[in-house]
Design an enzyme around this catalytic site. Sequence first.
Site, PDB file in Angstrom:
ATOM      1  CE  LYS A   1      22.162  43.991 105.803  1.00  0.00           C
ATOM      2  NZ  LYS A   1      21.270  44.853 105.014  1.00  0.00           N
TER       3      LYS A   1
HETATM    4  O1  G3P Z   1      20.576  46.208 101.847  1.00  0.00           O
HETATM    5  C1  G3P Z   1      21.743  45.880 101.158  1.00  0.00           C
HETATM    6  C2  G3P Z   1      21.673  45.983  99.661  1.00  0.00           C
HETATM    7  O2  G3P Z   1      20.607  45.240  99.166  1.00  0.00           O
HETATM    8  C3  G3P Z   1      21.793  47.367  99.099  1.00  0.00           C
HETATM    9  O3  G3P Z   1      21.381  47.466  97.769  1.00  0.00           O
HETATM   10  O4  G3P Z   1      20.792  48.771  95.750  1.00  0.00           O
HETATM   11  O5  G3P Z   1      21.806  49.942  97.727  1.00  0.00           O
HETATM   12  O6  G3P Z   1      23.183  48.446  96.319  1.00  0.00           O
HETATM   13  P1  G3P Z   1      21.809  48.714  96.846  1.00  0.00           P
END
Ligand code: G3P
Length: 218
Positions: free
Chosen positions: A87
Amino acid sequence: MKFFIDTANLKEIQEAYDLGVLDGVTTNPSLMAKEGIKGADNIRAHYKAICNIVDDNVSAEVIATDFEGIVREGKELAKIDSKIVVKAPMIRDGVKAIKKLTSEGIRTNCTLVFSPGQAILAAKAGATFVSPFLGRLDDISQDGIELIAQIRNIYNNYGFGTQILAASIRHTIHLVKCAEIGADVATCPLKVITDLLNHPLTDIGLAKFLADHKKVNG
Ligand code: G3P
């Protein structure tokens, strides 16, 4: 649509896997830190432990932000297990590194994508997955779901093979909308996956079935 779980918590990953619906895992430095994983050796061991639970598709994020560093770190991460997907962030050097890693047969996930233009760049660089963060767009009063639809349309127009990995999914409505649009993958916390089980009429219906059965059969 594939289901990935967005966590570095081994117990949650195992629970989602045991449900029989899990296709992969996404992690990021914040999620690794949340589990208290620190130090290069422990981080590698934790990624390996995740790979030992699931069948494929474990996104491991680089920390480097320069081209050489991302490529070097990406190659190191890819050596941990054949299930690893590297990633890398949607920045200039990230795009260049994705192109390089892809050319060497390493799968990549272009993360921190918030616009259709960024998604075009990720696809042109050959990313295996592109990760638009829809919840974080909603957080700033922009339409995250609309971004997924725009990317789907653009990728269809040109036959881009990059898979749309809808990320930052906060609830089941997000997930179902992504499925309607045709996102290739949804990554979300365990709770969003298990919340899909719930409907009050299912509970009421089951209680009635069991009660009727008991009336006759004791
Ligand atoms: O891993 C990336 C993404 O899914 C992060 O989610 O909830 O931290 O905005 P969030």
